[in-house]
Design an enzyme around this catalytic site. Structure first.
Site, PDB file in Angstrom:
ATOM      1  N   LYS A 159     -39.802 -28.744 -26.138  1.00  0.00           N
ATOM      2  CA  LYS A 159     -38.795 -29.532 -26.867  1.00  0.00           C
ATOM      3  C   LYS A 159     -37.600 -29.781 -25.974  1.00  0.00           C
ATOM      4  O   LYS A 159     -37.359 -29.077 -24.984  1.00  0.00           O
ATOM      5  CB  LYS A 159     -38.361 -28.822 -28.156  1.00  0.00           C
ATOM      6  CG  LYS A 159     -37.767 -27.405 -27.953  1.00  0.00           C
ATOM      7  CD  LYS A 159     -36.305 -27.357 -27.589  1.00  0.00           C
ATOM      8  CE  LYS A 159     -35.795 -25.923 -27.493  1.00  0.00           C
ATOM      9  NZ  LYS A 159     -34.433 -25.816 -26.911  1.00  0.00           N
ATOM     10  N   ASP A 178     -36.285 -20.670 -33.051  1.00  0.00           N
ATOM     11  CA  ASP A 178     -36.849 -22.002 -32.799  1.00  0.00           C
ATOM     12  C   ASP A 178     -38.274 -22.174 -33.336  1.00  0.00           C
ATOM     13  O   ASP A 178     -38.814 -23.280 -33.305  1.00  0.00           O
ATOM     14  CB  ASP A 178     -36.861 -22.308 -31.300  1.00  0.00           C
ATOM     15  CG  ASP A 178     -35.497 -22.729 -30.768  1.00  0.00           C
ATOM     16  OD1 ASP A 178     -34.592 -22.959 -31.591  1.00  0.00           O
ATOM     17  OD2 ASP A 178     -35.346 -22.824 -29.540  1.00  0.00           O
TER      18      ASP A 178
END
Length: 278
Positions: A10, A136
């Protein structure tokens, strides 16, 4: 039963650190895109009940310090699973890069063992398990561009255009806890004060929101970050930023061809990856 699974990286297009919590975590507001850089996980059922996690570069810690091991053990405990799993990872996402590799690996392992063991896990339970492994992990369980709030457990969908990135990892590992430890938070905004202005329709729209409250700390710990960012801009990117807690820096390009040209001019700055939104 066994399978092969992709765990994407990401990039944080916007990362505001709002406050420090009593539990040591920080409340954040972040816009995140998932990109086509993957760790590859080979996972198979182990009737013996053992959980073994290895990687091709022998980089990852063993036992509870390994997010994949921790994620699988949580599933075993919560659902009373007697079987185990063997995991072999091809590590392509650099460690300590701010690209979310350990969290993505954990999210991928959670979904994989649930399928391999035939468990009926609700989305809510899966998200709760993920949040207990790492901040996350829920975003990777969600698996699409999103806004993260709280410590990362609150996920809201966001529409982003197809993005093309050149990511540069300067081969310097930065510790996320250490970066946050050195951060001096100036509380000028609350969560409800942060608004995304306008629709993010084009890459140029996205380039206007680029901001990372951790970047200054990252540059102090790894001055190469600033050099890479400046060279990305000079190479034609329409915006550049450190991702997460670093040390990776990404540049946004209009297309893959432009990203490729930019990569040539970044020779010698570290590991480079030309990727796109997924």
């Amino acid at each position: 039963m066994k399978g092969t699974y992709l765990a994407p990286a990401k990039v944080n297009l916007l990362l505001k650190v709002l406050s420090k919590r009593d539990d040591g975590y920080h409340n954040i507001f972040s816009v995140v895109d998932l990109v086509s850089l993957y760790d590859v996980l080979h996972i198979e059922d182990d009737p013996s009940g053992r959980v073994v996690v290895e990687d091709d570069k022998a980089l990852l810690p063993e036992g509870e310090k390994n997010t994949v091991y921790r994620a699988i053990m949580l599933v075993k405990k919560k659902f009373g699973v007697s079987r185990g799993a063997r995991v072999f990872m091809e590590k392509n996402i650099p460690i300590g890069s701010g690209l979310g590799g350990p969290s993505s690996d954990a999210a991928t392992a959670l979904k994989a063992v649930a399928g391999i063991w035939g468990l009926d896990i609700s989305r809510a339970d899966l998200m709760a398990l993920g949040a207990s492994v790492g901040a996350d992990v829920p975003l990777f369980l969600y698996g699409k561009p999103c806004v993260m709030e709280g410590i990362g457990e609150r996920i809201t969908p966001i529409s982003l255009p197809l993005m093309h990135y050149l990511i540069v990892y300067p081969n310097v590992l930065l510790s996320t806890p250490e970066v946050y430890k050195r951060l001096r938070i100036v509380l000028t905004k609350g969560e409800n004060d942060i608004k995304l202005s306008g629709n993010l329709v084009t890459a140029f729209d996205v380039s206007r929101i680029l901001e990372n409250d951790l970047e200054d700390v990252g540059i102090l710990m790894c001055p190469t970050i600033k050099v890479v960012k400046e060279r990305l801009i000079a190479s034609g990117s329409i915006g550049a930023l450190m991702s997460g807690s670093g040390s990776s820096v990404f540049g946004i390009f209009e297309n893959e061809t432009e990203a490729g040209r930019g990569s040539v001019s970044l020779d010698g700055t570290g590991s480079r990856f030309i990727v796109h939104s997924i």
